[in-house]
Design a protein around this motif. Structure first.
Motif, PDB file in Angstrom:
ATOM      1  N   GLY C 209       0.802  -1.226   0.000  1.00  0.00           N
ATOM      2  CA  GLY C 209       0.000   0.000   0.000  1.00  0.00           C
ATOM      3  C   GLY C 209       0.827   1.264   0.000  1.00  0.00           C
ATOM      4  O   GLY C 209       1.589   1.523  -0.928  1.00  0.00           O
ATOM      5  N   ALA C 210       0.707   2.031   1.053  1.00  0.00           N
ATOM      6  CA  ALA C 210       1.402   3.319   1.127  1.00  0.00           C
ATOM      7  C   ALA C 210       2.915   3.140   1.215  1.00  0.00           C
ATOM      8  O   ALA C 210       3.671   4.073   0.981  1.00  0.00           O
ATOM      9  CB  ALA C 210       0.893   4.097   2.335  1.00  0.00           C
ATOM     10  N   VAL C 225       3.653   5.937  -5.758  1.00  0.00           N
ATOM     11  CA  VAL C 225       2.569   5.957  -4.778  1.00  0.00           C
ATOM     12  C   VAL C 225       2.740   7.174  -3.878  1.00  0.00           C
ATOM     13  O   VAL C 225       3.846   7.505  -3.457  1.00  0.00           O
ATOM     14  CB  VAL C 225       2.529   4.649  -3.958  1.00  0.00           C
ATOM     15  CG1 VAL C 225       3.812   4.426  -3.199  1.00  0.00           C
ATOM     16  CG2 VAL C 225       1.366   4.643  -2.983  1.00  0.00           C
ATOM     17  N   ILE C 226       1.642   7.873  -3.666  1.00  0.00           N
ATOM     18  CA  ILE C 226       1.694   9.074  -2.835  1.00  0.00           C
ATOM     19  C   ILE C 226       0.888   8.826  -1.560  1.00  0.00           C
ATOM     20  O   ILE C 226      -0.331   8.766  -1.596  1.00  0.00           O
ATOM     21  CB  ILE C 226       1.121  10.287  -3.597  1.00  0.00           C
ATOM     22  CG1 ILE C 226       1.959  10.515  -4.860  1.00  0.00           C
ATOM     23  CG2 ILE C 226       1.125  11.525  -2.707  1.00  0.00           C
ATOM     24  CD1 ILE C 226       1.471  11.625  -5.726  1.00  0.00           C
ATOM     25  N   LEU C 314      -2.310   6.487  -2.688  1.00  0.00           N
ATOM     26  CA  LEU C 314      -2.884   6.938  -3.956  1.00  0.00           C
ATOM     27  C   LEU C 314      -1.824   6.881  -5.044  1.00  0.00           C
ATOM     28  O   LEU C 314      -0.639   7.100  -4.795  1.00  0.00           O
ATOM     29  CB  LEU C 314      -3.445   8.353  -3.815  1.00  0.00           C
ATOM     30  CG  LEU C 314      -4.542   8.518  -2.766  1.00  0.00           C
ATOM     31  CD1 LEU C 314      -5.169   9.898  -2.850  1.00  0.00           C
ATOM     32  CD2 LEU C 314      -5.627   7.451  -2.925  1.00  0.00           C
ATOM     33  N   ILE C 315      -2.300   6.557  -6.237  1.00  0.00           N
ATOM     34  CA  ILE C 315      -1.369   6.440  -7.352  1.00  0.00           C
ATOM     35  C   ILE C 315      -1.023   7.835  -7.857  1.00  0.00           C
ATOM     36  O   ILE C 315      -1.906   8.641  -8.146  1.00  0.00           O
ATOM     37  CB  ILE C 315      -1.997   5.638  -8.512  1.00  0.00           C
ATOM     38  CG1 ILE C 315      -2.606   4.333  -7.996  1.00  0.00           C
ATOM     39  CG2 ILE C 315      -0.968   5.399  -9.603  1.00  0.00           C
ATOM     40  CD1 ILE C 315      -1.631   3.320  -7.545  1.00  0.00           C
ATOM     41  N   GLY C 316       0.260   8.111  -7.929  1.00  0.00           N
ATOM     42  CA  GLY C 316       0.695   9.456  -8.268  1.00  0.00           C
ATOM     43  C   GLY C 316       0.464   9.835  -9.714  1.00  0.00           C
ATOM     44  O   GLY C 316       0.449   8.994 -10.603  1.00  0.00           O
ATOM     45  N   THR C 344       3.841  -5.275  -8.164  1.00  0.00           N
ATOM     46  CA  THR C 344       3.356  -4.387  -7.106  1.00  0.00           C
ATOM     47  C   THR C 344       1.878  -4.120  -7.325  1.00  0.00           C
ATOM     48  O   THR C 344       1.445  -3.909  -8.455  1.00  0.00           O
ATOM     49  CB  THR C 344       4.127  -3.049  -7.132  1.00  0.00           C
ATOM     50  OG1 THR C 344       5.478  -3.293  -6.775  1.00  0.00           O
ATOM     51  CG2 THR C 344       3.525  -2.045  -6.148  1.00  0.00           C
ATOM     52  N   ILE C 345       1.104  -4.165  -6.236  1.00  0.00           N
ATOM     53  CA  ILE C 345      -0.300  -3.770  -6.306  1.00  0.00           C
ATOM     54  C   ILE C 345      -0.498  -2.674  -5.263  1.00  0.00           C
ATOM     55  O   ILE C 345      -0.127  -2.818  -4.106  1.00  0.00           O
ATOM     56  CB  ILE C 345      -1.246  -4.967  -6.057  1.00  0.00           C
ATOM     57  CG1 ILE C 345      -2.705  -4.515  -5.897  1.00  0.00           C
ATOM     58  CG2 ILE C 345      -0.840  -5.792  -4.842  1.00  0.00           C
ATOM     59  CD1 ILE C 345      -3.356  -4.103  -7.172  1.00  0.00           C
ATOM     60  N   THR C 346      -1.029  -1.561  -5.701  1.00  0.00           N
ATOM     61  CA  THR C 346      -1.271  -0.484  -4.728  1.00  0.00           C
ATOM     62  C   THR C 346      -2.405   0.401  -5.210  1.00  0.00           C
ATOM     63  O   THR C 346      -2.998   0.158  -6.263  1.00  0.00           O
ATOM     64  CB  THR C 346       0.017   0.316  -4.444  1.00  0.00           C
ATOM     65  OG1 THR C 346      -0.210   1.189  -3.349  1.00  0.00           O
ATOM     66  CG2 THR C 346       0.453   1.125  -5.643  1.00  0.00           C
ATOM     67  N   GLY C 347      -2.726   1.403  -4.391  1.00  0.00           N
ATOM     68  CA  GLY C 347      -3.878   2.248  -4.688  1.00  0.00           C
ATOM     69  C   GLY C 347      -5.147   1.586  -4.201  1.00  0.00           C
ATOM     70  O   GLY C 347      -5.117   0.668  -3.389  1.00  0.00           O
TER      71      GLY C 347
END
Lengths: 128, 124, 393, 252
Positions: C209-210, C225-226, C314-316, C344-347
């Motif tokens: 995640g973050a 990632v932001i 959040l995705i930048g 990678t999985i995020t957002g």
């Protein structure tokens, strides 16, 4: 020290630090229970002596008038009063009555117990 | 999981008995003091007093009732403390037998004492 | 680690995404090890608002996220019922600007196929007497509230039933690289026993995640990632039964969420660099309180029970904060950076964690040449308590 | 909240698997209104990365962060510094009692969860059943089953840590499980759960210390529920004593 439940932790029953009045009642109840049971059996043995005849009984009455014995008598009666009065609370709340008031009940019953113990004290030590 | 101390048989009736015997002891003890006070105004200060005290037939009944209640109440109570110490099934069984033996011995012994005193009181 | 011939996938992070991915991949027959430096859901996941989104909040500005939300909202209600209190949500308009938003709201909500009911203000007040009585318009949507830890645990428990292993309090310190420069495992620090453990795997999934940027950094690749924290304040009374939203462009403190015996108000949005510890400031708490009082004036009679912060991943892109999309993204680092064995999985949102897992699992399958269908959509999750029943690893 | 800063020493009980436990002090400058859990997280973030503790929601809905604070079981995420110490004071942090320690402040609660699972403890209930009596009086007429909510019990284990019976006996079902039975079971409705409560390790093992209710952070009041369960079970027993016939007829 191990943190899991263990019979060796029995001394923690009697550790009221940071605990609430419910634990005080629990501790007092448990100690008086053990004390009164011990007294009950000692009492039975002593009574056995008494049944043997008048001379033993009179000896005992003389013995019973010793201050040390009187203090013991006071302790037993105090334990009995406390255990009995707290027992009323345990019986009531244990049946689901007035659980919300268990603290108040404890306070008032213990005041009553103090009064009772005082009466016993007066009778044993001052009115004789 | 359900139990690591099998056959402790702690149950509703045992609990109810503990509570009820406790309350009865309370009343019988009260009765005891009351009768004691009414029958022997000065207290049981001599052996003769005691023997005289037991001539009243209500006395041995009260005393024996009290004996049975107090012994059973205390032993059942102590047993529930023992249960908190997580005894194994075997140990608990042993303790149970000890308590039953001790309890019945105490009761028989107490009854014997009462019979002795009563027999002296009534001169039988 | 792997005793079977099944491909072994290491998932870093046991938040919603990590747990859901473990569940999905375990169902598809993979051997799974999840490594997590803390406890299940001890990062962003645990500290979410607990809002099971219907998507209505995003339907105007972020329809992609809204569509994901409404679909997953229905799915989660089917598969994770014991973790969710589903009483629906209400969007309320309190002033002219709110009313002006209503048209685009209805348009957005319809285009995202979110079920909506216009309610009469009097009717709303009869059901929710603690609301601000000056309601001008109200719309009911299928929002809900969930228990964050239990939702993550339910996914984790089900994956454990299917053979996944969880290594909690194991912090990833390095990624293992083979001779060809491919990622082939992780070097972890077992914080329970204070020892190092190396775990080899056929694929490493970065589900942090973050923190995804930091872990990706270990592989020498960049993930934009932001971390965008928001504050939430919990009050000690449950003053509403529905999730109450302000009918307007998403802003600060415009959601009051009932959860257990509490009302939780959120949230803010700002960006930070370090996400390991983000303090909650007095100003933010005060702001939440004022905003909450506008929606539910009865908050004034309640007391603060807790205040917390969680960093959304959040995705930048070139925009900032609120305007960043809430959608998720799966990065295949072989494609983008030439690093194999690492994705990678995020957002995304908590509500969409299952869909994120499905996407990730699809990618992992494709890369490892496994043919297996996703089965998580229909399968009811097992009791979250079972996570603990199979031992702690 | 305020701009006041306090200097507080946190004395944390540390333990690695198999090695001896020891107490480690950390001096922190804190806001008195800050929550204990945030301070512990700060100790982890800035002082000692090896510290282990459980936490998730930080607002008392998940029940992960139960610890002993100055000897009292607390949900640390909602316990403000101000409520347990003063400026220049100390805060002792220990793991919950009566659970095996995995490391530092993390305890193994698997038996606890197994018991709750065994009695199928409810997690979400209709609003009326989830609330205490009189709690939803401000609400208008709520039709049966119209709303639901997560139950009060957050399964944090504080009650087990505070219970004197659980100190020495691992077989006692414990307050949380018995409370769950009381909440989930309408009389005569779920005989299996009632059987577990009426079992030798059930309600009759409680010794009325009321510590479970004193430490419960979530208004479950396990002690009152145990007592209520006792009354229900006793009533059932006494009733069946006088009406054996109808009981049997009902079972057939």
């Amino acid at each position: 020290m191990s943190n899991r439940p263990s019979p060796l932790h029995f001394w923690r029953w009697f550790d009221p630090r940071a605990r609430q009045v419910g634990t005080w009642a629990f501790i007092i109840n448990r100690i008086t229970a053990l004390g009164l049971t011990a007294y009950l059996f000692i009492h039975l043995i002593v009574l056995g002596q008494l049944a043997l005849g008048p001379q033993y009984y009179d000896q005992f009455i003389a013995f019973a008038k010793l201050p040390v014995v009187k203090i013991g008598e006071l302790a037993v009666l105090a334990a009995g009063i406390i255990h009995a009065l707290n027992g009323i609370r345990v019986a009531l709340t244990g049946l689901g009555f007035a659980v919300r008031w268990q603290k108040h009940m404890l306070y008032s019953l213990m005041c009553l117990a103090a009064l009772g113990i005082f009466v016993v004290f007066v009778k044993l030590f001052l009115l004789d | 999981m359900i139990s690591s101390s099998p056959k402790s048989r702690e149950n509703a009736w045992l609990w109810l008995y503990k509570i009820m015997s406790g309350l009865l002891i309370f009343f019988v003890l009260g009765l005891h003091f009351l009768v004691n006070h009414l029958v022997e105004k000065g207290g049981l200060l001599s052996y003769a007093d005691v023997v005289h005290y037991y001539t009243n037939p209500i006395i041995p009944v009260i005393e024996v009732t009290f004996l049975v209640l107090a012994v059973s109440h205390s032993l059942i109570g102590i047993r529930s403390i023992v249960l908190d110490l997580n005894p194994s099934g075997k140990v608990l069984q042993f303790i149970d037998w000890c308590f039953i033996a001790l309890g019945s011995a105490a009761i028989f012994y107490g009854i014997a004492l009462v019979i002795i005193v009563v027999s002296r009181a009534t001169g039988v | 680690m792997s005793l079977t011939n099944k491909p072994h996938v290491i998932i870093i992070g046991a938040g919603f995404t990590g747990c859901a991915t473990a569940h999905d991949l375990a169902l598809r027959g993979f051997d799974i090890t999840v490594v997590e430096r803390g406890e299940i859901a001890s990062g962003t996941s645990g500290r979410t608002h607990g809002l099971l989104h219907s998507g209505a909040r995003y339907c105007v500005n972020d329809p992609e996220a809204a569509l994901e939300c409404i679909e997953e909202n229905a799915t989660l209600r089917k598969i994770a019922r014991p973790c969710i209190e589903f009483n629906g949500g209400i969007f309320i308009a309190l002033d002219e600007s709110d009313l002006a938003y209503a048209d685009s709201f209805i348009e957005g909500i319809n285009s995202c196929h979110i079920q909506v009911n216009e309610l009469k203000p009097a009717h709303v007040l009869a059901q929710e007497p603690n609301l601000n009585p000056h309601i001008l318009a109200a719309y009911a949507v299928p929002d809900g509230a969930f228990d964050p830890l239990r939702l993550a645990l339910a996914f984790a428990a089900t994956s454990k039933e299917n053979g996944a292993h969880f290594l909690l309090h194991h912090e990833v310190q390095e990624l293992m690289v083979d001779g060809q420069g491919n990622i082939c495992g992780v070097k972890t620090w077992d914080r329970h026993a204070d020892r190092k453990i190396d775990i080899k795997g056929d694929m490493v999934v970065n589900a942090t995640g973050a923190w995804a940027g930091q872990i990706a950094g270990l592989a020498g690749v960049r993930v934009p990632v932001i971390p965008t924290p928001g504050v939430m304040v919990a009050y000690n009374q449950r003053l509403v039964q529905h999730v109450i939203n302000r009918l307007n462009v998403p802003g600060d403190g415009d959601i009051v969420l009932p959860q257990r015996r509490m009302s939780v108000i959120g949230t803010t949005s700002f960006t930070v660099e370090d996400v390991d510890y983000i303090p909650v400031t007095d100003e933010q708490i005060r702001l939440m309180y004022e905003r909450a009082c506008a929606l539910v004036p009865a908050i004034r009679q309640a007391h603060q029970r807790g205040a917390y912060m969680s960093a959304r991943p959040l995705i930048g892109s070139s925009v900032q904060g609120r305007s960043l999309s809430r959608t998720f993204k799966c990065y295949d680092h072989q494609e983008s950076d030439g690093v194999t064995g690492f994705v990678t999985i995020t957002g995304g949102k908590a509500t969409t964690c299952r869909a994120m897992a499905e996407k990730t699992a699809d990618l992992v399958c494709r890369k490892l040449g496994i043919l297996a269908e996703c089965r998580t959509k229909e399968m009811e999750l097992t009791s979250y308590r079972k996570f603990y029943l199979y031992g702690y690893s | 909240m305020s701009s006041i800063r306090w200097k507080v020493t946190f004395i944390i009980t540390r333990q690695r698997s198999k090695s001896k436990c020891y107490q480690q002090p950390f001096l922190l400058e804190v806001d008195p209104d800050e929550y204990i859990l945030d301070c512990i997280e700060r100790i982890w973030a800035f002082h000692d990365r090896s510290l282990t503790f459980r936490h998730a929601c930080h607002h008392s809905t998940c029940g992960a962060c139960g610890m002993r604070v100055n000897g009292v079981e607390k949900l640390t995420c909602i316990t403000a510094i101000r409520s347990v110490t003063q400026d220049g004071g100390t805060v002792h942090i220990e793991p919950l009692r009566n659970f095996p320690v995995l490391s530092d402040l993390v305890v193994d609660m698997s038996t606890f969860f197994l018991r709750l699972e065994q009695v199928n403890a409810a997690t979400v209930l209709p609003l009326q059943e989830a609330c205490l009596p009189g709690e939803i009086k401000d609400q208008p007429v709520i039709e049966s089953g119209q709303y639901e909510r997560l139950v009060d019990c957050i399964e944090c284990g504080l009650c087990i840590s505070a219970c004197p019976t659980a100190l020495t006996s691992s077989s006692y079902q414990g307050p949380a499980t018995l409370a769950a039975i009381q909440q989930g079971c309408q009389p005569g409705n779920q005989p299996f759960q009632i059987l577990l409560a009426d079992h030798e390790d059930g309600v009759w093992r409680c010794h009325s210390a009321y510590e479970c209710s004193a430490v419960c952070p979530s208004n479950v009041d396990p002690a009152a529920r145990i007592m209520n369960l006792r009354r229900r079970i006793l009533t059932q027993h006494i009733r069946s004593l006088f009406s054996r016939q109808p009981e049997e007829a009902k079972n057939e």
